[in-house]
Design a protein around this motif. Structure first.
Motif, mmCIF file in Angstrom:
data_model
loop_
_atom_site.group_PDB
_atom_site.id
_atom_site.type_symbol
_atom_site.label_atom_id
_atom_site.label_comp_id
_atom_site.label_asym_id
_atom_site.label_seq_id
_atom_site.Cartn_x
_atom_site.Cartn_y
_atom_site.Cartn_z
ATOM 1 N N LYS A 4 -3.848 8.899 -2.528
ATOM 2 C CA LYS A 4 -3.595 8.006 -3.669
ATOM 3 C C LYS A 4 -4.606 6.865 -3.762
ATOM 4 N N ILE A 5 -5.691 6.953 -2.999
ATOM 5 C CA ILE A 5 -6.757 5.950 -3.061
ATOM 6 C C ILE A 5 -7.866 6.469 -3.967
ATOM 7 N N LEU A 6 -8.239 5.645 -4.932
ATOM 8 C CA LEU A 6 -9.369 5.952 -5.791
ATOM 9 C C LEU A 6 -10.436 4.887 -5.560
ATOM 10 N N VAL A 7 -11.609 5.315 -5.128
ATOM 11 C CA VAL A 7 -12.720 4.393 -4.907
ATOM 12 C C VAL A 7 -13.470 4.232 -6.219
ATOM 13 N N ILE A 8 -13.613 2.994 -6.649
ATOM 14 C CA ILE A 8 -14.317 2.691 -7.891
ATOM 15 C C ILE A 8 -15.556 1.874 -7.552
ATOM 16 N N GLN A 9 -16.715 2.476 -7.781
ATOM 17 C CA GLN A 9 -17.978 1.797 -7.520
ATOM 18 C C GLN A 9 -18.628 1.293 -8.799
ATOM 19 N N HIS A 10 -18.392 1.998 -9.895
ATOM 20 C CA HIS A 10 -19.046 1.673 -11.161
ATOM 21 C C HIS A 10 -18.043 1.784 -12.300
ATOM 22 N N LYS A 11 -18.384 1.231 -13.428
ATOM 23 C CA LYS A 11 -17.521 1.256 -14.617
ATOM 24 C C LYS A 11 -17.149 2.692 -15.004
ATOM 25 N N LYS A 12 -18.076 3.625 -14.835
ATOM 26 C CA LYS A 12 -17.792 5.031 -15.201
ATOM 27 C C LYS A 12 -16.661 5.604 -14.349
ATOM 28 N N PHE A 25 0.846 -1.202 0.000
ATOM 29 C CA PHE A 25 0.000 0.000 0.000
ATOM 30 C C PHE A 25 0.878 1.248 0.000
ATOM 31 N N GLN A 26 1.905 1.230 0.838
ATOM 32 C CA GLN A 26 2.769 2.405 0.968
ATOM 33 C C GLN A 26 3.577 2.666 -0.307
ATOM 34 N N GLN A 27 4.015 1.614 -0.976
ATOM 35 C CA GLN A 27 4.849 1.785 -2.166
ATOM 36 C C GLN A 27 4.043 1.969 -3.454
ATOM 37 N N ALA A 28 2.750 1.757 -3.392
ATOM 38 C CA ALA A 28 1.912 1.906 -4.583
ATOM 39 C C ALA A 28 1.839 3.376 -5.005
ATOM 40 N N ASP A 29 1.852 3.600 -6.315
ATOM 41 C CA ASP A 29 1.608 4.939 -6.850
ATOM 42 C C ASP A 29 0.122 5.269 -6.740
ATOM 43 N N CYS A 30 -0.687 4.218 -6.797
ATOM 44 C CA CYS A 30 -2.131 4.368 -6.837
ATOM 45 C C CYS A 30 -2.775 3.132 -6.193
ATOM 46 N N ILE A 31 -3.793 3.355 -5.373
ATOM 47 C CA ILE A 31 -4.552 2.259 -4.766
ATOM 48 C C ILE A 31 -5.979 2.345 -5.303
ATOM 49 N N LEU A 32 -6.408 1.312 -5.984
ATOM 50 C CA LEU A 32 -7.767 1.255 -6.505
ATOM 51 C C LEU A 32 -8.605 0.412 -5.554
ATOM 52 N N PHE A 33 -9.555 1.052 -4.896
ATOM 53 C CA PHE A 33 -10.447 0.355 -3.964
ATOM 54 C C PHE A 33 -11.747 0.070 -4.712
ATOM 55 N N LEU A 34 -11.974 -1.205 -5.024
ATOM 56 C CA LEU A 34 -13.181 -1.591 -5.752
ATOM 57 C C LEU A 34 -14.325 -1.751 -4.760
ATOM 58 N N ASP A 35 -15.233 -0.809 -4.815
ATOM 59 C CA ASP A 35 -16.390 -0.799 -3.914
ATOM 60 C C ASP A 35 -17.656 -1.136 -4.717
ATOM 61 N N THR A 36 -17.577 -2.240 -5.423
ATOM 62 C CA THR A 36 -18.682 -2.729 -6.246
ATOM 63 C C THR A 36 -19.907 -2.937 -5.364
ATOM 64 N N PRO A 37 -21.102 -2.584 -5.849
ATOM 65 C CA PRO A 37 -22.307 -2.779 -5.033
ATOM 66 C C PRO A 37 -22.441 -4.221 -4.511
ATOM 67 N N TYR A 38 -22.904 -4.341 -3.278
ATOM 68 C CA TYR A 38 -22.995 -5.627 -2.585
ATOM 69 C C TYR A 38 -23.758 -6.670 -3.402
ATOM 70 N N LYS A 39 -24.900 -6.292 -3.954
ATOM 71 C CA LYS A 39 -25.717 -7.239 -4.722
ATOM 72 C C LYS A 39 -25.004 -7.710 -5.988
ATOM 73 N N VAL A 40 -24.213 -6.851 -6.583
ATOM 74 C CA VAL A 40 -23.439 -7.238 -7.768
ATOM 75 C C VAL A 40 -22.411 -8.296 -7.384
ATOM 76 N N ARG A 41 -21.766 -8.101 -6.241
ATOM 77 C CA ARG A 41 -20.775 -9.087 -5.778
ATOM 78 C C ARG A 41 -21.437 -10.436 -5.500
ATOM 79 N N ILE A 42 -22.630 -10.424 -4.909
ATOM 80 C CA ILE A 42 -23.364 -11.667 -4.637
ATOM 81 C C ILE A 42 -23.616 -12.401 -5.960
#
Length: 173
Positions: A156-164, A85-102
């Motif tokens: 450096k954290i980017l939360v990604i919830q949707h494709k957009k 995490f510390q050495q990453a240039d970028c952290i992508l946190f995939l916060d996909t909707p719960y129902k989609v993950r199910i």
């Protein structure tokens, strides 16, 4: 003005959030090797996987981190993972909707049972039901713990919830 694509990316998210799929796509597009943290944690053997000790995990991960470029993906956020995490240039946190993950957990299991999708593990009903528990635990405990533990890295954290969200990120490069 376009920026240079990050060369050290850490992707984190729950079971079924799309971590491995995204890592493969980014790896192919930007020619950056990707690594699954599950394969850092486990020694894959035909008769059965062997869990590495925390020290072995950390050493194996350090050998990856010492390279110039990498994409690391996984749900892990234990002490042995902190350096990535510390050495990453970028952290992508995939916060996909719960129902989609199910839905994805169910779809993945069916594909694995039919032999359409390969797994690093035996796709048993026991593992299938554990994935639902892991998904719920990540939602309730893992996600809040991540943001608390990595509060100094929010820039450096980017939360990604949707494709957009992902498309907006990629358009910068």
């Amino acid at each position: 003005m376009t920026k240079e694509f990050p060369q050290r990316i850490h992707i984190i998210g729950s079971v079924g959030s799309g971590k491995t799929t995204l890592a493969r796509e980014l790896s192919k597009t930007f020619q950056i090797p990707y690594y699954e943290l599950d394969n850092v944690a486990w020694i894959r053997k035909e008769p059965g996987d062997i869990l590495r000790t925390d020290e072995e995990k950390k050493e194996h991960l350090q050998s990856i981190l010492q390279t110039n470029s990498w994409i690391i993906e996984g749900i892990h956020q234990e002490e042995w993972v902190v350096d990535s995490f510390q050495q990453a240039d970028c952290i992508l946190f995939l916060d996909t909707p719960y129902k989609v993950r199910i839905f994805r957990i169910i779809k993945r299991f069916m594909k694995q049972k039919m032999g359409i999708e390969k797994a690093h593990y035996q796709p048993t009903f026991s593992i299938f039901f554990k994935m639902f528990r892991w998904n719920k635990r990540f939602e309730q405990k893992g996600k809040p713990r991540f943001f608390k533990q990595q509060s100094d890295l929010l820039n450096k954290i980017l939360v990604i919830q949707h494709k957009k969200d992902l498309n907006n990120f990629l358009q910068q490069f």
